[in-house]
Structure formats: structure tokens, C-alpha cells
Motif scaffolding. Structure first.
Motif, PDB file in Angstrom:
ATOM      1  N   LYS A 263       1.195  25.188 -29.870  1.00  0.00           N
ATOM      2  CA  LYS A 263       2.226  24.869 -28.735  1.00  0.00           C
ATOM      3  C   LYS A 263       3.602  24.764 -29.481  1.00  0.00           C
ATOM      4  CE  LYS A 263       0.200  24.939 -24.512  1.00  0.00           C
ATOM      5  NZ  LYS A 263       0.634  25.624 -23.491  1.00  0.00           N
TER       6      LYS A 263
ATOM      7  N   LEU B 243       7.442  23.093 -29.002  1.00  0.00           N
ATOM      8  CA  LEU B 243       8.324  22.252 -28.316  1.00  0.00           C
ATOM      9  C   LEU B 243       9.831  22.293 -28.658  1.00  0.00           C
ATOM     10  CD1 LEU B 243       5.356  20.304 -28.245  1.00  0.00           C
ATOM     11  CD2 LEU B 243       6.569  19.950 -25.916  1.00  0.00           C
TER      12      LEU B 243
ATOM     13  N   SER C 116       0.637  18.280 -26.379  1.00  0.00           N
ATOM     14  CA  SER C 116       1.723  18.814 -26.140  1.00  0.00           C
ATOM     15  C   SER C 116       2.301  18.437 -24.821  1.00  0.00           C
ATOM     16  CB  SER C 116       1.825  20.577 -26.294  1.00  0.00           C
ATOM     17  OG  SER C 116       1.271  20.901 -27.324  1.00  0.00           O
ATOM     18  N   ALA C 117       1.562  18.323 -23.839  1.00  0.00           N
ATOM     19  CA  ALA C 117       2.167  17.858 -22.424  1.00  0.00           C
ATOM     20  C   ALA C 117       2.311  16.259 -22.643  1.00  0.00           C
ATOM     21  CB  ALA C 117       0.878  17.767 -21.763  1.00  0.00           C
TER      22      ALA C 117
ATOM     23  N   ARG D 153       5.870  16.209 -24.375  1.00  0.00           N
ATOM     24  CA  ARG D 153       6.848  16.859 -23.352  1.00  0.00           C
ATOM     25  C   ARG D 153       7.225  15.592 -22.277  1.00  0.00           C
ATOM     26  NH1 ARG D 153       7.090  18.621 -18.118  1.00  0.00           N
ATOM     27  NH2 ARG D 153       8.574  20.462 -17.748  1.00  0.00           N
TER      28      ARG D 153
ATOM     29  N   ARG E 216      11.079  20.318 -23.944  1.00  0.00           N
ATOM     30  CA  ARG E 216      10.523  21.424 -23.081  1.00  0.00           C
ATOM     31  C   ARG E 216       9.567  22.395 -24.039  1.00  0.00           C
ATOM     32  NH1 ARG E 216      15.780  24.751 -21.175  1.00  0.00           N
ATOM     33  NH2 ARG E 216      16.789  22.735 -20.803  1.00  0.00           N
ATOM     34  N   TYR E 217       8.968  23.062 -23.488  1.00  0.00           N
ATOM     35  CA  TYR E 217       8.343  24.453 -24.384  1.00  0.00           C
ATOM     36  C   TYR E 217       9.223  25.205 -24.690  1.00  0.00           C
ATOM     37  CZ  TYR E 217       4.056  22.144 -22.726  1.00  0.00           C
ATOM     38  OH  TYR E 217       2.853  20.974 -22.386  1.00  0.00           O
TER      39      TYR E 217
ATOM     40  N   ASP F  75       9.082  28.607 -24.595  1.00  0.00           N
ATOM     41  CA  ASP F  75       9.140  29.375 -23.580  1.00  0.00           C
ATOM     42  C   ASP F  75       9.124  29.144 -22.070  1.00  0.00           C
ATOM     43  OD1 ASP F  75       6.679  28.353 -23.316  1.00  0.00           O
ATOM     44  OD2 ASP F  75       5.257  30.120 -23.261  1.00  0.00           O
ATOM     45  N   GLU F  76       9.571  27.863 -21.840  1.00  0.00           N
ATOM     46  CA  GLU F  76       9.637  27.349 -20.489  1.00  0.00           C
ATOM     47  C   GLU F  76      11.124  27.669 -19.992  1.00  0.00           C
ATOM     48  OE1 GLU F  76       9.339  22.962 -18.174  1.00  0.00           O
ATOM     49  OE2 GLU F  76       8.859  23.090 -20.516  1.00  0.00           O
ATOM     50  N   HIS F  77      11.154  27.905 -18.713  1.00  0.00           N
ATOM     51  CA  HIS F  77      12.601  28.195 -18.017  1.00  0.00           C
ATOM     52  C   HIS F  77      12.917  26.886 -17.170  1.00  0.00           C
ATOM     53  CE1 HIS F  77      16.137  29.999 -16.244  1.00  0.00           C
ATOM     54  NE2 HIS F  77      15.465  29.712 -15.047  1.00  0.00           N
ATOM     55  N   VAL F  78      13.764  26.417 -17.280  1.00  0.00           N
ATOM     56  CA  VAL F  78      14.056  25.194 -16.654  1.00  0.00           C
ATOM     57  C   VAL F  78      15.197  25.444 -15.616  1.00  0.00           C
ATOM     58  CG1 VAL F  78      15.163  22.842 -16.564  1.00  0.00           C
ATOM     59  CG2 VAL F  78      13.446  23.496 -18.249  1.00  0.00           C
TER      60      VAL F  78
END
Length: 178
Positions: free
Chosen positions: A86, A88, A146-147, A150, A164-165, A167-170
Motif C-alpha cells: 500500500k 500513502l 496502512s489504515a 492514514r 491519503r492512499y 489512488d484515493e480521491h478526496v
């Protein structure tokens, strides 16, 4: 019938699976060894580099654990052959991370640095002080750690700052209007 549970797990050339007493499954591969115990009602068989999970009845309980058991065994096979990772990213002025022995030290806008101890079987790499790569063979431990990283400073929707990860979209929100 479970579509996931019916699928056979194809083993790579360098991975071996052994099923012991009480459905104790051990998976050996080039990256390490994982073992786990599954429900004794299910039948787990290994033949011709394929693993099959069969449930004894169509009861609600057996249907529920059939696909889950197959997915967990598949994740064990993927973990010892390829591993999981993962990535970040830290966004914010002064946000940075560093490794100190078996701890990762995160500075994320608090008055103090946050120290997290690495669990066994997980390796962490910090690139350019703002990118953190968590890797290991156990998918659950990699995802949970990983969480936790985060969770030190989750991304906020107004300025997008936080951890954030990759590939994460905020989803961004508009600020106050005058």
C-alpha cells in the motif's frame, strides 16, 4: 451457489499448500510462510496445483463462509508469491515521515510527532519524506497498518491536507462565501 467459492485457486510453481488436521492450511512460498485455521465443516483439497473449497450444505452459514474461505486462501497464496503493498502520500506544509529503527515517526501538523511501531511481518519504506510504502505478505496486517498511518491525519475536504492512499480521491468542498 457462491461464484467466488466455486472458483479453483491455481498455485504458482514455487508455492505449496498443505491442509492439516482441523482445516489448518499452511502456504509456503518464496516470500515466506502463512498459516490459518478455517471452519472444519468445509472440505479443502489440493490436487494438481489447484486448491478447491467445497461446502457440505446449502445452509445460510455454509454459504456465507464458503466464498470467504476461498478468498482468504487465495490471498495467502498471493501474499507468499507476490506480496502486498500500500502506498500513502502526505500532503501539507511541514508534513513528513521518517523511519527510526522499528518505528515510523510522522509529523502531521500536531505539536508532537506521532510514533507508530511496525507490526511483525511488515516493512515500511519512506521516499522523499512524504511517500510511505507499506509492504508485507499478510494482506490484513498490511491494510490495517496502512489504515493506522492514514488515521494519524485523514485527508480533509477543504484544503486536501492529510495522509491519503495514492489512488484515493478526496472530494473537495467549497469554502465559506462572503
Amino acid at each position: 451457489m457462491s461464484r467466488i467459492g466455486k472458483k479453483l485457486i491455481t498455485l504458482p510453481a514455487d508455492v505449496t499448500v498443505t491442509v492439516g488436521e482441523g482445516n489448518n492450511v499452511t502456504v509456503n512460498g518464496p516470500k515466506g510462510q502463512l498459516n490459518s485455521t478455517f471452519n472444519a465443516d468445509l472440505t479443502i483439497t489440493v490436487e494438481d496445483n489447484k486448491v478447491e473449497v467445497v461446502r457440505p450444505s446449502e445452509s445460510k452459514f455454509h454459504r456465507a463462509i464458503h466464498g470467504t474461505t476461498r478468498a482468504l486462501i487465495n490471498n495467502m497464496v498471493l501474499g507468499v508469491s507476490e506480496g502486498f503493498k500500500k502506498e500513502l502520500k502526505m500532503i501539507g506544509v511541514g508534513y513528513r515521515a521518517a523511519m527510526q529503527g522499528t518505528k515510523i515517526v510522522i509529523q502531521a501538523g500536531y505539536s508532537h510527532p506521532v510514533e507508530l511501531v511496525l507490526p511483525e511481518g511488515v516493512s515500511v519504506e519512506v521516499i522523499k519524506n512524504t511517500t510511505i510504502i507499506v509492504s508485507g505478505i499478510n494482506k490484513q496486517i498490511v491494510g490495517e497498518f496502512s489504515a493506522n498511518i492514514r488515521g494519524v491525519r485523514p485527508p480533509e475536504p477543504y484544503l486536501g491536507k492529510g495522509i491519503r492512499y495514492v489512488d484515493e480521491h478526496v472530494r473537495r468542498k467549497e469554502g465559506k462565501t462572503a
